[in-house]
Design an enzyme around this catalytic site. Sequence first.
Site, PDB file in Angstrom:
ATOM      1  N   TYR A 145      -1.379   4.026 -14.550  1.00 28.86           N
ATOM      2  CA  TYR A 145      -2.344   5.123 -14.445  1.00 28.86           C
ATOM      3  C   TYR A 145      -3.731   4.510 -14.408  1.00 28.86           C
ATOM      4  CZ  TYR A 145      -5.127   9.197 -15.824  1.00 28.86           C
ATOM      5  OH  TYR A 145      -6.067  10.203 -15.890  1.00 28.86           O
ATOM      6  N   ASP A 240      -6.836  -3.481 -14.061  1.00 26.23           N
ATOM      7  CA  ASP A 240      -7.307  -2.321 -14.803  1.00 26.23           C
ATOM      8  C   ASP A 240      -7.081  -2.625 -16.279  1.00 26.23           C
ATOM      9  OD1 ASP A 240      -7.726   0.011 -16.128  1.00 26.23           O
ATOM     10  OD2 ASP A 240      -6.557   1.272 -14.759  1.00 26.23           O
ATOM     11  N   LYS A 268     -12.455   2.602 -22.713  1.00 22.46           N
ATOM     12  CA  LYS A 268     -11.909   2.729 -24.076  1.00 22.46           C
ATOM     13  C   LYS A 268     -12.658   1.889 -25.120  1.00 22.46           C
ATOM     14  CE  LYS A 268      -7.486   4.412 -22.394  1.00 22.46           C
ATOM     15  NZ  LYS A 268      -7.063   5.719 -22.758  1.00 22.46           N
TER      16      LYS A 268
HETATM   17  N1  PLP Z   1      -7.009   3.071 -16.580  1.00 21.24           N
HETATM   18  C1  PLP Z   1      -6.152   3.032 -17.614  1.00 21.24           C
HETATM   19  C2  PLP Z   1      -5.261   1.840 -17.772  1.00 21.24           C
HETATM   20  C3  PLP Z   1      -6.113   4.074 -18.545  1.00 21.24           C
HETATM   21  O1  PLP Z   1      -5.254   4.028 -19.556  1.00 21.24           O
HETATM   22  C4  PLP Z   1      -6.994   5.168 -18.368  1.00 21.24           C
HETATM   23  C5  PLP Z   1      -6.976   6.291 -19.313  1.00 21.24           C
HETATM   24  O2  PLP Z   1      -6.105   6.452 -20.120  1.00 21.24           O
HETATM   25  C6  PLP Z   1      -7.863   5.161 -17.278  1.00 21.24           C
HETATM   26  C7  PLP Z   1      -7.866   4.094 -16.414  1.00 21.24           C
HETATM   27  C8  PLP Z   1      -8.825   6.293 -17.088  1.00 21.24           C
HETATM   28  O3  PLP Z   1      -9.804   6.236 -18.054  1.00 21.24           O
HETATM   29  P1  PLP Z   1     -10.608   7.582 -18.452  1.00 21.24           P
HETATM   30  O4  PLP Z   1      -9.622   8.474 -19.125  1.00 21.24           O
HETATM   31  O5  PLP Z   1     -11.695   7.078 -19.357  1.00 21.24           O
HETATM   32  O6  PLP Z   1     -11.137   8.142 -17.189  1.00 21.24           O
END
Ligand code: PLP
Length: 430
Positions: A145, A240, A268
């Site tokens: 994700y 990511d 995060k």
């Molecule tokens: N990338 C990863 C690995 C994530 O776990 C998340 C959110 O849980 C995101 C991107 C998206 O981040 P945000 O919720 O701050 O938009």
Amino acid sequence: MGYEDEFPKSLELFKRAEQVMPGGVSSPVRRFDPYPFYVERAEGSRLYTVDGHILIDYCLAFGPLILGHAHPEVVEAVIERVREGFHYGTPALPELELAEKVVELVPNVEKVRLVNTGTEATMSAIRLARAYTGREKVVKFEGCYHGAHDAVLVRAGSGASELGAPDSPGIPESVAENTLVCPFNDVEAFVETVERFDEEIGAVIVEPVLGNAGCVPPDEEFLKVLREYCDGTERLLIFDEVITGFRLGLGGAQEYYGIDADLVCLGKILGGGLPIGAFGGPEEYMSRVAPEGKVYQAGTFNGNPVSATAGLVTLEILERERPYGELSSKAKRLASALEDGLEDRGIEGVVNRVESMFQVYFGIEEVRDYAGVNSADHDAFKRFHMELLERGVWIAASNYEAWFLSIAHTEEDLERTEEAVGESLDRLTG
Ligand code: PLP
């Protein structure tokens, strides 16, 4: 006593919320049956609900709170900062200091753009990769994700999996067809795909540890193959690290696995619990970002001084205390309690752990990809989750999320959690 008897005030609030918010929540993963409880305040490892429950928190807002809730140093710095105004729309010292800290700590990052969410970070990193390579197709992996934007909301994990609707309506075919999806950890499928679309692929994006399907570590070979494929300048490898950044160690997954990415996305922990995101990489790529280059990225709240302050103090504490060994051994202890608990009771299941993040999967002996996570016994997980909650332990309500440890979790928390795990497993067999 049932859930409704335990959380009556939450029910009242949730009924109000359902009137004015889709599904009664601000983000789908927060919803679980019969309804989510409301939190009044949080401190250290604990959530204090409006119904008077005190819960040991291993969800930690889905990862950011590695210092626990309301760490006193972060609180103090944030309050001091807020007194100076919330946001200026002009450059200010906190964003500069945080950017310098990211460049210092995160391998291969020479320049960084601070944004507001992980979603924006991956969206912008993909745009930059496409612009740099002049190629439109992006390879992603099942269950990874990368936020809630069109290019990556294809067979994504987290809340999208729970809804059983990984491809959201509203995403144009023309966008989705530029996203190629391969199974996580499957080198053969990856090689087949990239051979087929080679000339069109400008980026490969991956969660180095699949944290949006619980916790699925990468095979050693897998990340290496992605790296080799992206060597040269024809396509960029995007890590990511919104979850793994500052979670696996100060240098994140790049340092942990010894693999360099071309672009890194953060979020995060970077904001210490306040909203933030970032993407960064070598000067060669990042100099293409506006206003230095033409790849447009902008945001009213980019580099917000309050978020930047919370993030900076958080990173400084992590740097000073280097708590990674301790975090990891706390997680190991709970993972072992789960493993032993399964074994002692003859329950089929497996626990996956990387440092201070882990997840348990019922009814399956090994989980190394999204298909594995999908075939785990999610009903058993949901029952287990509710049993834990009844015993004052809060984990994310989905098998597609991870348990996280913080420096605030105490010996007493761990003991109580071990007990709760044992009793909850008993209930599964009972
Ligand atoms: N990338 C990863 C690995 C994530 O776990 C998340 C959110 O849980 C995101 C991107 C998206 O981040 P945000 O919720 O701050 O938009």
